[in-house]
Design a protein around this motif. Structure first.
Motif, mmCIF file in Angstrom:
data_model
loop_
_atom_site.group_PDB
_atom_site.id
_atom_site.type_symbol
_atom_site.label_atom_id
_atom_site.label_comp_id
_atom_site.label_asym_id
_atom_site.label_seq_id
_atom_site.Cartn_x
_atom_site.Cartn_y
_atom_site.Cartn_z
ATOM 1 N N HIS A 39 -7.020 23.588 -11.566
ATOM 2 C CA HIS A 39 -7.035 24.002 -13.039
ATOM 3 C C HIS A 39 -8.286 24.398 -13.665
ATOM 4 C CE1 HIS A 39 -3.161 21.235 -14.130
ATOM 5 N NE2 HIS A 39 -3.133 21.689 -13.169
ATOM 6 N N TYR A 40 -8.400 25.169 -14.609
ATOM 7 C CA TYR A 40 -9.511 25.756 -15.397
ATOM 8 C C TYR A 40 -9.298 25.586 -16.742
ATOM 9 C CZ TYR A 40 -12.880 28.879 -17.685
ATOM 10 O OH TYR A 40 -13.951 29.232 -18.261
ATOM 11 N N GLU A 82 -9.090 26.716 -25.682
ATOM 12 C CA GLU A 82 -9.424 28.131 -25.674
ATOM 13 C C GLU A 82 -8.429 28.647 -24.901
ATOM 14 O OE1 GLU A 82 -10.815 29.729 -28.057
ATOM 15 O OE2 GLU A 82 -10.830 31.821 -27.373
ATOM 16 N N ARG A 83 -8.542 28.419 -23.581
ATOM 17 C CA ARG A 83 -7.896 28.757 -22.400
ATOM 18 C C ARG A 83 -7.678 27.635 -21.423
ATOM 19 N NH1 ARG A 83 -4.917 31.003 -19.136
ATOM 20 N NH2 ARG A 83 -5.222 32.547 -17.827
ATOM 21 N N TYR A 84 -6.239 27.724 -20.946
ATOM 22 C CA TYR A 84 -6.019 26.780 -19.666
ATOM 23 C C TYR A 84 -5.421 27.670 -18.826
ATOM 24 C CZ TYR A 84 -5.881 22.065 -17.710
ATOM 25 O OH TYR A 84 -5.925 21.159 -17.110
ATOM 26 N N LYS A 85 -5.866 27.444 -17.403
ATOM 27 C CA LYS A 85 -5.441 28.126 -16.390
ATOM 28 C C LYS A 85 -5.118 27.035 -15.239
ATOM 29 C CE LYS A 85 -5.054 31.098 -12.941
ATOM 30 N NZ LYS A 85 -3.868 32.089 -12.809
ATOM 31 N N VAL A 86 -3.834 27.282 -14.707
ATOM 32 C CA VAL A 86 -3.383 26.702 -13.706
ATOM 33 C C VAL A 86 -2.814 27.321 -12.489
ATOM 34 C CG1 VAL A 86 -1.223 25.167 -13.125
ATOM 35 C CG2 VAL A 86 -2.139 25.208 -15.304
ATOM 36 N N ARG A 87 -3.111 27.023 -11.215
ATOM 37 C CA ARG A 87 -2.847 27.432 -9.938
ATOM 38 C C ARG A 87 -2.346 26.596 -9.043
ATOM 39 N NH1 ARG A 87 -3.943 26.697 -5.701
ATOM 40 N NH2 ARG A 87 -5.490 27.356 -5.125
ATOM 41 N N ALA A 103 -17.136 22.236 -27.000
ATOM 42 C CA ALA A 103 -16.979 23.620 -26.352
ATOM 43 C C ALA A 103 -17.592 23.312 -25.046
ATOM 44 C CB ALA A 103 -17.736 24.739 -27.105
ATOM 45 N N GLY A 104 -16.788 24.087 -23.843
ATOM 46 C CA GLY A 104 -17.607 23.880 -22.546
ATOM 47 C C GLY A 104 -16.401 24.386 -21.696
ATOM 48 N N GLU A 105 -16.754 24.297 -20.331
ATOM 49 C CA GLU A 105 -15.692 24.827 -19.446
ATOM 50 C C GLU A 105 -15.658 23.715 -18.215
ATOM 51 O OE1 GLU A 105 -16.495 28.600 -17.904
ATOM 52 O OE2 GLU A 105 -18.511 28.533 -17.720
ATOM 53 N N ALA A 106 -14.287 23.577 -17.511
ATOM 54 C CA ALA A 106 -14.381 22.591 -16.410
ATOM 55 C C ALA A 106 -13.416 22.937 -15.296
ATOM 56 C CB ALA A 106 -14.069 21.218 -16.725
ATOM 57 N N VAL A 107 -13.693 22.877 -13.989
ATOM 58 C CA VAL A 107 -12.531 23.363 -12.783
ATOM 59 C C VAL A 107 -12.385 21.931 -12.300
ATOM 60 C CG1 VAL A 107 -12.268 24.421 -10.561
ATOM 61 C CG2 VAL A 107 -13.684 25.696 -12.531
ATOM 62 N N SER A 108 -11.244 21.922 -12.541
ATOM 63 C CA SER A 108 -10.713 20.331 -11.880
ATOM 64 C C SER A 108 -9.602 20.784 -10.633
ATOM 65 C CB SER A 108 -9.758 19.725 -12.926
ATOM 66 O OG SER A 108 -9.251 18.560 -12.568
ATOM 67 N N ARG A 109 -9.958 19.916 -9.539
ATOM 68 C CA ARG A 109 -9.110 20.167 -8.432
ATOM 69 C C ARG A 109 -8.485 18.823 -7.903
ATOM 70 N NH1 ARG A 109 -11.224 23.331 -3.612
ATOM 71 N NH2 ARG A 109 -12.929 21.703 -3.266
ATOM 72 N N VAL A 110 -7.273 18.961 -7.198
ATOM 73 C CA VAL A 110 -6.722 17.524 -6.531
ATOM 74 C C VAL A 110 -5.942 18.373 -5.612
ATOM 75 C CG1 VAL A 110 -6.373 16.411 -8.931
ATOM 76 C CG2 VAL A 110 -4.508 17.664 -7.975
ATOM 77 N N GLU A 111 -5.648 17.138 -4.585
ATOM 78 C CA GLU A 111 -4.708 17.581 -3.573
ATOM 79 C C GLU A 111 -3.151 17.304 -3.905
ATOM 80 O OE1 GLU A 111 -5.928 19.183 -0.775
ATOM 81 O OE2 GLU A 111 -3.868 19.201 0.446
#
Lengths: 157, 388
Positions: free
Chosen positions: B309-310, B320-325, B293-301
């Protein structure tokens, strides 16, 4: 971790009244949980005092009896700060930040559409992504909605 | 010239051949845009929900399919986030391979864009040249990964394929060819009057506006803001590779073209450097199926800008949840700002300027509110009626 932990401590001191928790799991990443009461004021200070002027996006998470709204801010030096506010499902609303950051509007609409959070003061929460005529109160990212059910609704639109 | 009364012009959404349709409702006074209302989601597939229902390794393949142009950007963002939650790190060689593929992807994406932009301003010769030359990069990607589009190079814990010494030679010689071609494009776009007349001063986005509307990628950098996730928030091997973040202060479509062309030259140098310095060793580490269990914010160019992505995990084999922008959404507010005040004829190239997918412009429905009638133009009719 030098700068990141410094900023974490500054945040802890600045928002001690509204802060639930703050942590920096790695360099350039901070997660902060705050109470809803002080939300707008906190965002204003994050922008003006801390320089978090870039809003990467807003995430909504269904936590069961609550929905958490997470604002992902960035600032120069690339610290990505995620600010979470948990909202009970019976009063699912929070004040808009679109007045402070125009880019927030599009992300607020998305969270509104997918999880049913209303952003008070956002003049336009009209549908952005889901098809025309999508039924009200069917929020796809709520846990109780199954993929099959959503697919069937989508097929009729 | 204004007529004092406005007409609403819906732009989009459907095109049978291209990807990512979007709809923009333009309110025009004469041929000047006075208001824009975007409506997106025509290819919304419910991927965020679907990601919650599948295992992490299945999600890898789903993440790859979020985008057909920048699939590697999405899997890099995905695998980094999941690796962070697992507490593992890809081996150094894998990080270099991720970087090489990412830059080859940027090369094919940017050169594709230069072609599209040239086509939109009626300069089809340049369109033909860029798309021909782009094949050199596509062939490299195919030679390395076996695929032209969904390379499936990333996996959680590293990469699925190595780059052999003989492929390294092939990459170098193709890049030598491609570099000369990009230099030629830079020369052409700066000297060819027919290109300059359609792009210089068109689609202005001032620096402060770009910042206020949280624009990303080449769109932001062409408005004079030095901001690049590769440099600011280094991932993969970018922290070890020297490169220049290209900025331009022209703030128009020409600036966006110059930025992308110069970025291609930087990408070529990044790949060369990475090939020289690529460490030996394994290319992946084995990882468990369940993620704590945990959370991460990942960024790329990504080629079009900051991709974020979260991930939130719950200790099981599914998120549990996956968010893409994706970067295109981030640029929509700035795009709308840019379009206000533009000529109707410049809409195609301004829309293209942020490098969205292009399908929105297949046909337009014209609605004359006062006379209550409407009609449809095909893309060809639109071009005929709006060409200057």
């Amino acid at each position: 971790m030098g700068q990141t932990s410094e900023v974490t401590e500054e945040l802890r001191a600045a928002f001690k009244d509204s802060m639930i928790e703050v942590k920096a799991p790695r360099e350039r990443r901070i997660f902060m949980r705050i109470k809803k009461v002080a939300f707008q004021e906190t965002v204003k200070r994050l922008i003006n005092d801390f320089g978090f002027r870039h809003l990467s996006t807003i995430t909504g998470v269904d936590l069961g009896d609550q929905v958490e709204v997470i604002y992902h801010f960035a600032r120069e030096g690339a610290i990505e700060l995620s600010v979470g506010v948990a909202l009970p499902k019976n009063t699912l609303s929070i004040s808009t930040v679109s007045g402070l950051m125009p880019a927030a509007s599009v992300y607020e609409r998305e969270v509104h559409e997918f999880l049913g959070v209303s952003f008070e003061g956002n003049p336009n929460l009209s549908p952005l992504v889901l098809p025309e005529g999508w039924p009200k109160n069917v929020y796809p990212l709520r846990k109780e909605r199954t993929f099959e059910e959503l697919r069937q609704i989508g097929a009729t639109k | 010239m204004g007529y004092g009364s406005t007409v609403k012009v819906p732009f989009g959404p459907q095109h049978p051949a291209l990807k990512e349709p979007e709809n923009f409702l333009f309110e025009v006074d004469g041929d000047i845009v006075v208001n824009v209302t975007p409506r997106i989601g025509y290819v919304h597939r419910g991927i965020e929900k679907a990601l919650e229902l599948r295992s992490y390794i299945q999600d890898l393949y789903l993440a790859e399919r979020i985008c057909g142009i920048c699939s590697h950007a999405h899997t890099t963002c995905y695998t980094q986030g999941i690796e962070e939650l697992l507490g593992v790190e890809a081996p150094p060689r894998a990080k270099y391979i991720r970087t090489i593929i990412a830059e080859l992807e940027r090369l094919h994406s940017h050169s594709l864009w230069v072609g599209v932009a040239a086509h939109e301003v009626g300069f089809d010769t340049l369109f033909m040249y860029t798309w021909r030359d782009r094949e050199a990069v596509m062939e490299l990607l195919e030679a390395i990964s076996g695929n032209r589009v969904h390379y499936a190079m990333n996996t959680i814990g590293g990469v699925r394929r190595d780059i052999s010494a003989e492929k390294t030679d092939k990459i170098r010689s193709s890049l030598d060819f491609f570099e000369k071609r990009v230099q030629e494009y830079l020369h052409v776009i700066r000297t060819e009057e027919s290109f300059l007349k359609r792009t210089a001063g068109v689609g202005l986005l001032k620096k402060q506006e770009a910042l206020d509307f949280c624009a990303v990628g080449p769109t932001l950098r062409a408005s004079g803001v030095k901001n690049d996730v590769r440099a600011d928030d280094p991932y993969a091997a970018y922290g070890e590779i020297p490169f220049e973040v290209i900025v331009d202060d022209e703030c128009d479509v020409l600036g966006r073209t110059v930025v992308r062309c110069k970025e291609m030259l930087e990408s070529i140098n990044i790949v060369r450097y990475a090939l020289d310095k690529m460490p030996d060793g394994s290319t992946r580490v084995r990882v468990p199926m369940a993620v704590p269990a945990g959370e991460a914010v990942s960024r790329v160019e990504a080629p079009r800008g900051e991709l974020i992505h979260y991930a939130k995990s719950n200790g099981t084999t599914k998120p549990e949840r996956y968010k893409v922008r994706s970067p295109t959404l981030a640029n929509i507010p700035a795009l709308c700002k840019t379009l206000v005040g533009a000529h109707l004829a410049d809409i195609p190239i301004i829309l293209a300027g942020i490098d969205p997918c292009f399908s929105c412009m297949d046909r337009m429905v014209f609605v004359d509110v006062a006379k209550d009638r409407n009609w449809v133009w095909t893309m060809q009719q639109l071009k005929r009626n709006t060409s200057r």
